[in-house]
Scaffold this active site. Structure first.
Site, PDB file in Angstrom:
ATOM      1  N   ALA A  45      41.852 -33.433 -17.541  1.00  0.00           N
ATOM      2  CA  ALA A  45      41.475 -33.303 -16.140  1.00  0.00           C
ATOM      3  C   ALA A  45      41.947 -31.981 -15.555  1.00  0.00           C
ATOM      4  O   ALA A  45      41.341 -31.450 -14.629  1.00  0.00           O
ATOM      5  CB  ALA A  45      42.048 -34.467 -15.336  1.00  0.00           C
ATOM      6  N   GLU A  92      37.327 -26.629 -18.058  1.00  0.00           N
ATOM      7  CA  GLU A  92      36.488 -26.266 -19.201  1.00  0.00           C
ATOM      8  C   GLU A  92      35.337 -25.335 -18.853  1.00  0.00           C
ATOM      9  O   GLU A  92      34.872 -24.552 -19.671  1.00  0.00           O
ATOM     10  CB  GLU A  92      35.919 -27.538 -19.861  1.00  0.00           C
ATOM     11  CG  GLU A  92      36.930 -28.400 -20.576  1.00  0.00           C
ATOM     12  CD  GLU A  92      37.598 -29.399 -19.647  1.00  0.00           C
ATOM     13  OE1 GLU A  92      38.386 -30.213 -20.145  1.00  0.00           O
ATOM     14  OE2 GLU A  92      37.328 -29.363 -18.438  1.00  0.00           O
ATOM     15  N   ASP A 132      34.747  14.604 -10.631  1.00  0.00           N
ATOM     16  CA  ASP A 132      34.456  15.982 -10.994  1.00  0.00           C
ATOM     17  C   ASP A 132      33.555  16.571  -9.907  1.00  0.00           C
ATOM     18  O   ASP A 132      32.979  15.828  -9.104  1.00  0.00           O
ATOM     19  CB  ASP A 132      33.765  16.020 -12.356  1.00  0.00           C
ATOM     20  CG  ASP A 132      33.645  17.423 -12.914  1.00  0.00           C
ATOM     21  OD1 ASP A 132      34.376  18.305 -12.444  1.00  0.00           O
ATOM     22  OD2 ASP A 132      32.822  17.621 -13.820  1.00  0.00           O
ATOM     23  N   ASP A 134      31.181  14.410 -16.274  1.00  0.00           N
ATOM     24  CA  ASP A 134      29.992  14.537 -17.108  1.00  0.00           C
ATOM     25  C   ASP A 134      30.178  15.510 -18.262  1.00  0.00           C
ATOM     26  O   ASP A 134      29.293  15.634 -19.100  1.00  0.00           O
ATOM     27  CB  ASP A 134      28.791  14.992 -16.271  1.00  0.00           C
ATOM     28  CG  ASP A 134      29.028  16.337 -15.589  1.00  0.00           C
ATOM     29  OD1 ASP A 134      30.145  16.883 -15.735  1.00  0.00           O
ATOM     30  OD2 ASP A 134      28.110  16.834 -14.914  1.00  0.00           O
ATOM     31  N   ASP A 142      35.907  15.954 -19.784  1.00  0.00           N
ATOM     32  CA  ASP A 142      36.219  14.746 -19.031  1.00  0.00           C
ATOM     33  C   ASP A 142      36.485  13.536 -19.927  1.00  0.00           C
ATOM     34  O   ASP A 142      36.979  12.508 -19.444  1.00  0.00           O
ATOM     35  CB  ASP A 142      35.062  14.394 -18.088  1.00  0.00           C
ATOM     36  CG  ASP A 142      34.851  15.439 -17.021  1.00  0.00           C
ATOM     37  OD1 ASP A 142      35.859  15.930 -16.493  1.00  0.00           O
ATOM     38  OD2 ASP A 142      33.696  15.785 -16.734  1.00  0.00           O
ATOM     39  N   GLU A 175      40.102 -35.637  -9.892  1.00  0.00           N
ATOM     40  CA  GLU A 175      40.120 -36.081 -11.283  1.00  0.00           C
ATOM     41  C   GLU A 175      41.502 -36.548 -11.705  1.00  0.00           C
ATOM     42  O   GLU A 175      41.636 -37.452 -12.532  1.00  0.00           O
ATOM     43  CB  GLU A 175      39.651 -34.932 -12.205  1.00  0.00           C
ATOM     44  CG  GLU A 175      38.160 -34.597 -12.073  1.00  0.00           C
ATOM     45  CD  GLU A 175      37.761 -33.400 -12.911  1.00  0.00           C
ATOM     46  OE1 GLU A 175      38.665 -32.778 -13.511  1.00  0.00           O
ATOM     47  OE2 GLU A 175      36.568 -33.065 -12.958  1.00  0.00           O
TER      48      GLU A 175
END
Length: 924
Positions: free
Chosen positions: A306, A310, A352, A647, A651, A716
């Site tokens: 309980a 899950e 950058d 880019d 980097d 539960e």
């Protein structure tokens, strides 16, 4: 026709001893590139006529091929195994074991299937091959030109060795670190240094204090030659080059778990410990209450089941996957599921400049003519014939190739590409074919003279065209064109105006080129002397250009600021230029601080921490890859969640080391794309803010379905506690199989639907959450367990006891198989099961908002939730009314009157939570 040499002839041989085999292995590592050339040749055991073929072959064996090595080893088994050792996976495995020993092998198999599917899905999504070094290797050309035995020849780039004489010409990709012997080059260093402007390199001594990357006579692997030609001596190859050093940095940094992964791992371990402790403590309590040891152990297992959520693992995995798909549609490809949430927790973006904040595409913005000035960004048409002549002359004095269908970006110096675009915009376009056909001579750009000239034939007349820095072109001129197009001497007034204009443009971060021309008299030959050709010129005007900010960047920066995110600029470019771009997009404040690379190197760690903790947005200029890593580490040590954009090749290490690396997809290098966690397919900085919004929404939605799932643990668990504490006088209101039916059946789809919930109003107007802030905190647990769970438990137990009481049951009455009350007991447990499902519906609506009222976003705006609830009701009806499922889950058909008992449960649960949120808003 005279054409100035475009090839470098072999120079006379200088007799120098050949390399000593015992020293050869060290030459590539210990050579000092800045030593006088004679000493450098001695260190490398080479000469101006190059190595012999035999010596080159021997060195290739000693040094190895000119390639970038990579880490080897089979890592995928460990990566796949790691998916099964996640806390949630372990909890699911525990649930499967308990289901098996609880007499439900079918459910145990189903849970194992869930474990396998989730592990496989996460593995496929997150497992990415280490291709950063292979992408770096793509920066090495396949062949190159060298001098061997005094003869120029083409060899494979991988066969290049230290000591080779490497010939570099316009359009070549440099494939090793080298020092220029003769000639001059214009190099695009943006991929290596982040510098947007081309750099000139030529032979000659460098100042001792100059950094390696700025040395005027050194060239580096991975850069591209956009003009000129030179002979160089190779000093370093392979992993000993600057590019290789960056490759090594990329391999050394490791990917760490995201904040979500760390928080969920910590929370689920807590849940597992709590579940086991509760189950173990139940044993003596159950025995004390009168249960036998066998029954107490059985119900302890029920308590553990309980408490195990899950459905949490598949829900988180699929919710993150949905976020990945959503971002992909909006221009951001995420290579790791948890990175979506990491963006939402970002507190600092280190960006950058070149290609990220800017277009990495030079653009002419200003034209200066004697007595006139034009802003080409606002002026749609320019009727001044002098401006057209200025643009046509500047475009003719180029060697770049404009974009074509095959090569959309064009090739060559970005400055020259900007001049070609200017001519096209002013309707005096210069085609490469026509330009090259008219050319009779070219004086290539010279690093010392800072100018370039061409001699072209125009309608049978020879015309000299010159462009370059104003301070070098102006001395070559003696007249200008006045506003009426007449020649006028260059007087002091015009010179003063020129100087003021130059200062004004420079203050705005613009690059200024002067353009001049001279028409040769009929019968004059093509001049062969440069000094003679570049004299008596007429100054046509000035052209000012800039690498402009991307459209939408300023709005994205403003949105990031509203979200409480700081943005630092970390670039290899010139500081004032980067600061001006930062000002244009709204970064920092007036008098924003610029920290140059050499200043950063002198700062101690504590001094750097003080600067970064100040709250200002800083421009870090001329920084090295190691400096980017240092800044990133300092920020993370202060508890910041860092997103690093970039880019270029330089980097890559920082992109891998940051909490999340963001690379540009179009203009970015393969290296950056492979090293990053997220790639922007549209190269739009604004997409980062969109991704931050999506990340915050994903985190908020994870909290929503965690709240939804946790709230059901109370109704539960409470039935087991009541059964135990009553010593069995109150029969067990819920079975273990019914719990699993709720956790793995009715709960999953609504939880997934909550993962698709739109953003709550004001989400991007809040500051970033602290790095230590967990998905599961005290406020969430109080709301889940005390408020929603408590109300649900009271309602469910009330419905259960009421159903038994109406059938004539009293505490202690037997309800087992064969007794008169057995059917009533089955109906009562069914009411408990159905009541929890009904409370789930109310909890789902309540969990849709954390602060705002549900009415502000609409009751039925999440259609996925409506479909999830519909499935939940159909599944519950099947469990209750289908005979085979009744036998499995211990349920019995209930009457409409009994269903009427639980019908109000959803409204009650949601209504109580809505009232509490209303009271909380009123209290603020």
């Amino acid at each position: 026709m005279v054409v100035f040499p475009h090839a470098v002839e072999a120079v006379p041989r200088v007799d120098v001893d050949q390399p000593d085999p015992d020293r050869a292995a060290d030459a590539g590592e210990s050579v000092d590139e800045r030593r006088p050339l004679v000493d450098l040749f001695g260190d490398l055991r080479t000469s101006r006529s190059g190595l012999s073929e035999r010596e080159a072959a021997r060195r290739l064996v000693v040094y190895g091929p000119n390639t970038l090595s990579r880490r080897t080893g089979r890592r995928w088994p460990r990566e796949l195994l790691g998916q099964f050792t996640q806390p949630l996976a372990i909890l699911l495995a525990l649930a499967a074991v308990l289901a098996w020993f609880g007499g439900s092998p079918a459910l145990a198999v189903a849970v194992v299937a869930v474990i396998l599917l989730n592990a496989g899905f996460a593995f496929v999504q997150e497992m990415q091959a280490e291709r950063a070094v292979e992408a770096l290797a793509a920066f090495l050309p396949s062949t190159t030109s060298v001098l061997r035995d005094g003869v120029r020849s083409e060899i494979a780039a991988r066969d290049l060795v230290p000591g080779d004489i490497l010939i570099i010409a316009e359009g070549d990709r440099v494939c090793a670190d080298a020092r220029i012997i003769d000639g001059s080059l214009v190099l695009d260093l943006s991929a290596l240094t982040g510098e947007s402007m081309p750099a000139t390199r030529s032979a000659g001594p460098a100042d001792a204090g100059t950094s390696l990357l700025e040395a005027p006579d050194l060239v580096f692997c991975g850069t591209t030659c956009t003009g000129g030609e030179a002979s160089t001596v190779v000093t370093r190859t392979g992993m000993h080059t600057e590019l290789g050093r960056i490759a090594a940095l990329s391999q050394r940094v490791s990917t760490e778990r995201s904040p979500l992964e760390q928080q969920v791992r910590r929370a689920t371990w807590i849940i597992a410990v709590v579940a086991v402790i509760v189950g173990v403590l139940f044993l003596p309590v159950g025995v004390w209450a009168g249960l036998g040891w066998a029954a107490a152990i059985s119900f302890s297992i029920g308590l553990i089941v309980a408490n195990v959520p899950e459905g949490l693992l598949p829900t988180i995995t699929l919710a993150l996957a949905a976020g990945v798909r959503d971002l992909a549609r909006r221009g951001a490809v995420v290579k790791r599921l948890s990175a979506v949430e990491t963006l939402g927790s970002t507190t600092v973006i280190c960006t950058d400049k070149t290609g990220t904040l800017t277009e990495n595409r030079m653009r002419v913005t200003q034209l200066w003519l004697p007595g006139a000035e034009y802003d080409t960004t606002t002026t749609t048409t320019v009727d001044d014939t002098r401006a057209k002549a200025l643009a046509a002359t500047a475009a003719a004095c180029t060697t770049a190739q404009p974009p074509t269908e095959a090569q959309t970006a064009g090739s060559g110096d970005p400055t020259e590409l900007a001049l070609l675009r200017l001519a096209e915009e002013l309707h005096v376009a210069v085609t490469p074919a026509g330009r090259d056909a008219a050319r009779r001579a070219v004086f290539h750009f010279d690093a010392h003279l800072k100018r370039m000239s061409t001699v072209d034939e125009d309608a049978g007349t020879l015309v000299i065209r010159t462009k370059g820095a104003l301070e070098t072109v102006l001395p070559c001129c003696d007249q200008v064109l006045d506003p009426q197009g007449r020649l006028q001497p260059l007087d002091d007034g015009i010179r003063l105006d020129l100087q003021h204009t130059l200062d004004r443009y420079a203050a705005r971060g613009l690059r200024v080129l002067a353009v001049a021309a001279r028409t040769l008299d009929h019968g004059q030959h093509v001049p062969t002397d440069r000094q003679q050709a570049e004299s008596g010129l007429t100054l046509l005007g000035l052209v000012a250009m800039v690498d402009p900010p991307r459209a939408g960047v300023a709005a994205a920066v403003a949105a990031a600021h509203r979200a409480g995110i700081r943005i630092h600029v970390i670039t290899g470019d010139y500081g004032p230029t980067a600061a001006e771009i930062a000002r244009q997009v709204g970064l920092g404040h007036e008098g924003r601080r610029i920290v140059a690379g050499d200043e950063l190197d002198r700062l101690t760690d504590s001094e750097l921490d003080t600067i970064l903790a100040g709250g200002d947005e800083i421009v870090f200029a001329r920084v090295s890859p190691e400096a980017k890593l240092r800044i990133c580490e300092a920020l993370r040590a202060q508890g910041e969640t860092v997103a690093m954009t970039g880019d270029g090749v330089n980097d890559a290490p920082a992109l891998r080391h940051a909490d999340i690396g963001v690379a540009m997809g179009r203009s970015g290098t393969d290296v950056a794309r492979e090293a990053a966690t997220m790639v922007l397919t549209d190269d739009n900085f604004a997409t980062i803010v969109v991704a931050v919004d999506a990340g915050r929404r994903v985190f908020a939605n994870v909290r929503k379905f965690v709240l939804y799932i946790f709230a059901h643990a109370v109704p539960e668990v409470v039935p087991f506690l009541i059964f135990a504490l009553s010593g069995g006088a109150i029969p067990l209101p819920l079975t273990v199989l019914q719990i699993l039916a709720i956790d793995l059946g009715t709960e999953t789809l609504p939880a997934l639907a909550l993962g698709r919930e739109p953003a709550e109003p004001g989400l991007m107007d809040r500051p970033p959450r602290p790095r230590a802030a967990g998905v599961i905190d005290r406020a969430l647990l109080v709301r889940a367990w005390l408020l929603l769970g408590g109300v649900s438990a009271v309602l469910v137990m009330g419905g259960y006891l009421f159903t038994l009481w109406r059938a004539g049951w009293h505490p202690g009455d037997p309800t087992g198989a064969g007794t008169p009350l057995h059917h009533a007991y089955l109906q009562a447990t069914t009411i408990t099961f159905a009541g929890i499902v009904a409370c789930q519906i109310g909890t789902a609506f309540a969990a849709r908002t954390d602060r705002a009222s549900l009415f502000t976003i609409g009751l039925f705006t999440n259609r996925f939730l409506l479909w999830g609830i519909a499935f939940e009701l159909v599944f519950t009806a099947a469990v209750i009314y289908t005979p085979p499922l009744q036998d499995i889950f211990g349920t019995a058909a209930v009457s409409p009157a009994q269903l009427a008992i639980i019908a109000p449960f959803p409204v009650v649960v949601w209504g109580v939570d809505e009232l509490v949120r209303w009271a909380r808003r009123r209290a603020v």
